[in-house]
Scaffold this motif. Structure first.
Motif, mmCIF file in Angstrom:
data_model
loop_
_atom_site.group_PDB
_atom_site.id
_atom_site.type_symbol
_atom_site.label_atom_id
_atom_site.label_comp_id
_atom_site.label_asym_id
_atom_site.label_seq_id
_atom_site.Cartn_x
_atom_site.Cartn_y
_atom_site.Cartn_z
ATOM 1 N N GLU A 42 0.848 -1.194 0.000
ATOM 2 C CA GLU A 42 0.000 0.000 0.000
ATOM 3 C C GLU A 42 0.878 1.237 0.000
ATOM 4 O O GLU A 42 2.044 1.173 0.405
ATOM 5 C CB GLU A 42 -0.902 0.036 1.243
ATOM 6 C CG GLU A 42 -1.941 -1.062 1.278
ATOM 7 C CD GLU A 42 -2.848 -0.931 2.493
ATOM 8 O OE1 GLU A 42 -3.523 -1.916 2.820
ATOM 9 O OE2 GLU A 42 -2.858 0.151 3.119
ATOM 10 N N THR A 45 0.281 6.386 4.290
ATOM 11 C CA THR A 45 -0.869 7.197 4.687
ATOM 12 C C THR A 45 -0.445 8.149 5.798
ATOM 13 O O THR A 45 0.328 7.787 6.687
ATOM 14 C CB THR A 45 -2.047 6.333 5.177
ATOM 15 O OG1 THR A 45 -1.580 5.463 6.227
ATOM 16 C CG2 THR A 45 -2.618 5.490 4.057
ATOM 17 N N ASP B 1 -13.532 10.026 0.096
ATOM 18 C CA ASP B 1 -12.140 9.590 0.254
ATOM 19 C C ASP B 1 -11.334 9.874 -1.011
ATOM 20 O O ASP B 1 -11.815 9.655 -2.112
ATOM 21 C CB ASP B 1 -12.091 8.082 0.506
ATOM 22 C CG ASP B 1 -11.994 7.773 1.984
ATOM 23 O OD1 ASP B 1 -11.927 6.589 2.336
ATOM 24 O OD2 ASP B 1 -11.982 8.748 2.766
ATOM 25 N N VAL B 2 -10.130 10.365 -0.816
ATOM 26 C CA VAL B 2 -9.245 10.584 -1.953
ATOM 27 C C VAL B 2 -8.784 9.252 -2.498
ATOM 28 O O VAL B 2 -8.458 8.344 -1.740
ATOM 29 C CB VAL B 2 -8.012 11.394 -1.513
ATOM 30 C CG1 VAL B 2 -7.032 11.549 -2.663
ATOM 31 C CG2 VAL B 2 -8.433 12.735 -0.981
ATOM 32 N N LYS B 3 -8.783 9.136 -3.827
ATOM 33 C CA LYS B 3 -8.272 7.912 -4.407
ATOM 34 C C LYS B 3 -7.188 8.265 -5.415
ATOM 35 O O LYS B 3 -7.401 9.057 -6.332
ATOM 36 C CB LYS B 3 -9.391 7.142 -5.092
ATOM 37 C CG LYS B 3 -9.000 5.722 -5.435
ATOM 38 C CD LYS B 3 -10.215 4.845 -5.590
ATOM 39 C CE LYS B 3 -9.827 3.466 -6.058
ATOM 40 N NZ LYS B 3 -9.577 2.531 -5.010
ATOM 41 N N VAL B 4 -6.038 7.664 -5.214
ATOM 42 C CA VAL B 4 -4.926 7.808 -6.139
ATOM 43 C C VAL B 4 -4.638 6.420 -6.683
ATOM 44 O O VAL B 4 -4.348 5.497 -5.913
ATOM 45 C CB VAL B 4 -3.681 8.386 -5.438
ATOM 46 C CG1 VAL B 4 -2.541 8.533 -6.441
ATOM 47 C CG2 VAL B 4 -4.003 9.726 -4.801
ATOM 48 N N THR B 5 -4.741 6.291 -7.987
ATOM 49 C CA THR B 5 -4.504 4.979 -8.592
ATOM 50 C C THR B 5 -3.289 5.034 -9.509
ATOM 51 O O THR B 5 -2.989 6.066 -10.111
ATOM 52 C CB THR B 5 -5.732 4.499 -9.387
ATOM 53 O OG1 THR B 5 -6.053 5.499 -10.365
ATOM 54 C CG2 THR B 5 -6.930 4.302 -8.484
ATOM 55 N N CYS B 23 -0.448 7.793 -13.264
ATOM 56 C CA CYS B 23 -1.068 8.043 -11.967
ATOM 57 C C CYS B 23 -2.301 8.909 -12.175
ATOM 58 O O CYS B 23 -2.237 9.911 -12.899
ATOM 59 C CB CYS B 23 -0.074 8.750 -11.055
ATOM 60 S SG CYS B 23 -0.749 9.242 -9.461
ATOM 61 N N GLN B 25 -5.641 10.767 -10.026
ATOM 62 C CA GLN B 25 -6.330 11.080 -8.768
ATOM 63 C C GLN B 25 -7.712 11.643 -9.088
ATOM 64 O O GLN B 25 -7.895 12.304 -10.089
ATOM 65 C CB GLN B 25 -5.493 12.047 -7.903
ATOM 66 C CG GLN B 25 -4.988 13.272 -8.634
ATOM 67 C CD GLN B 25 -5.866 14.487 -8.543
ATOM 68 O OE1 GLN B 25 -6.906 14.479 -7.864
ATOM 69 N NE2 GLN B 25 -5.470 15.559 -9.224
ATOM 70 N N ASP B 26 -8.641 11.344 -8.175
ATOM 71 C CA ASP B 26 -10.033 11.658 -8.483
ATOM 72 C C ASP B 26 -10.599 12.786 -7.628
ATOM 73 O O ASP B 26 -11.823 12.932 -7.511
ATOM 74 C CB ASP B 26 -10.893 10.396 -8.336
ATOM 75 C CG ASP B 26 -10.973 9.898 -6.896
ATOM 76 O OD1 ASP B 26 -11.693 8.909 -6.649
ATOM 77 O OD2 ASP B 26 -10.303 10.481 -6.009
ATOM 78 N N TYR B 103 -1.572 12.407 -0.426
ATOM 79 C CA TYR B 103 -2.257 11.123 -0.507
ATOM 80 C C TYR B 103 -1.537 10.271 -1.551
ATOM 81 O O TYR B 103 -1.359 10.707 -2.679
ATOM 82 C CB TYR B 103 -3.721 11.313 -0.900
ATOM 83 C CG TYR B 103 -4.505 12.111 0.105
ATOM 84 C CD1 TYR B 103 -4.541 13.502 0.052
ATOM 85 C CD2 TYR B 103 -5.200 11.482 1.132
ATOM 86 C CE1 TYR B 103 -5.243 14.243 0.980
ATOM 87 C CE2 TYR B 103 -5.918 12.213 2.064
ATOM 88 C CZ TYR B 103 -5.936 13.592 1.990
ATOM 89 O OH TYR B 103 -6.631 14.318 2.914
ATOM 90 N N GLY B 105 -0.709 6.763 -3.855
ATOM 91 C CA GLY B 105 -1.206 5.572 -4.523
ATOM 92 C C GLY B 105 -0.545 4.332 -3.960
ATOM 93 O O GLY B 105 0.357 4.438 -3.114
#
Lengths: 114, 113
Positions: A42, A45, B1-5, B23, B25-26, B103, B105
């Motif tokens: 992961e 954080t 929630d922040v999402k980084v893919t 990368c 982010q949304d 934040y 990924g």
């Protein structure tokens, strides 16, 4: 030139006891400090932060202490729980420039023993 | 929630190949970052971007370039991959200049053979 150092690569602590993770820095311009926690597979954080105008910041079981004269910060976790087992990174920045660059330490792997 | 893919969790490439790490982010964040994580060295900043089409070198930009054509997407490019670029690559985003939390990924483990 490692400006942020975590001299203990690993630490094992009994469940329920206090975990203390240490971090030293050399750049006197740093004035904002953060701790990140990373589980395997992961991304890190955010855990807790502290500004140099304070010497302590608390959030639940987590407390960060800053000693500016010694250029040292520490993260205290009490009581330690098995879910706290992770790699912990400290990071520092110069807040005047908007924290755009974080300088990270090398990490400490914390293992909580049940 | 922040999402980084990140586009890939694991990637294996050969020396000399051009490699793209993507990368996304949304959360409409302005700032995005690329780091690499190596044992004993922690996370080191490669490049970052304040906004679309803007980029700044981090601490170890050599051998890398970046592209940010859209706000949500930040690409790291290895022009000619080398074995010393075998590493874990982490992308991060942050709402805007002046805020603190980045934040991250999940990372892409790149192996260059």
């Amino acid at each position: 030139d490692q400006q942020v150092k975590q001299n203990s690569p690993s630490l094992s602590v009994q469940e329920g006891r206090i975990s203390i993770l240490n971090c030293d820095y050399t750049n006197s311009m740093f004035d904002y400090f953060l701790w990140y926690k990373k589980y395997p597979a992961e991304g890190p954080t955010f855990l807790i932060s502290i500004s140099s105008i304070k010497d302590k910041n608390e959030d639940g079981r987590f407390t960060v202490f800053l000693n500016k004269s010694a250029k040292h910060l520490s993260l205290h976790i009490v009581p330690s729980q098995p879910g706290d087992s992770a790699v912990y990174f400290c990071a520092a920045s110069v807040a005047n420039f908007g924290n755009e660059k974080l300088t990270f330490g090398t990490g400490t792997r914390l293992t909580i023993i049940p | 929630d922040v999402k980084v893919t990140q586009s890939s969790r694991y990637l294996v490439k050969r020396t000399g190949e051009k490699v793209f790490l993507e990368c996304v982010q949304d959360m409409d964040h302005e700032n995005m970052f690329w780091y690499r994580q190596d044992p004993g060295l922690g996370l080191r900043l490669i490049y970052f971007s304040y906004d679309v089409k803007m980029k700044e070198k981090g601490d170890i930009p050599e051998g890398y370039s970046v592209s940010r054509e859209k706000k949500e997407r930040f690409s790291l490019i290895l022009e000619s991959a080398s074995t010393n670029q075998t590493s874990m690559y982490l992308c991060a985003s942050r709402r805007e200049w002046g805020t603190d939390t980045q934040y991250f990924g999940p990372g892409t483990r790149l192996t260059v053979l």
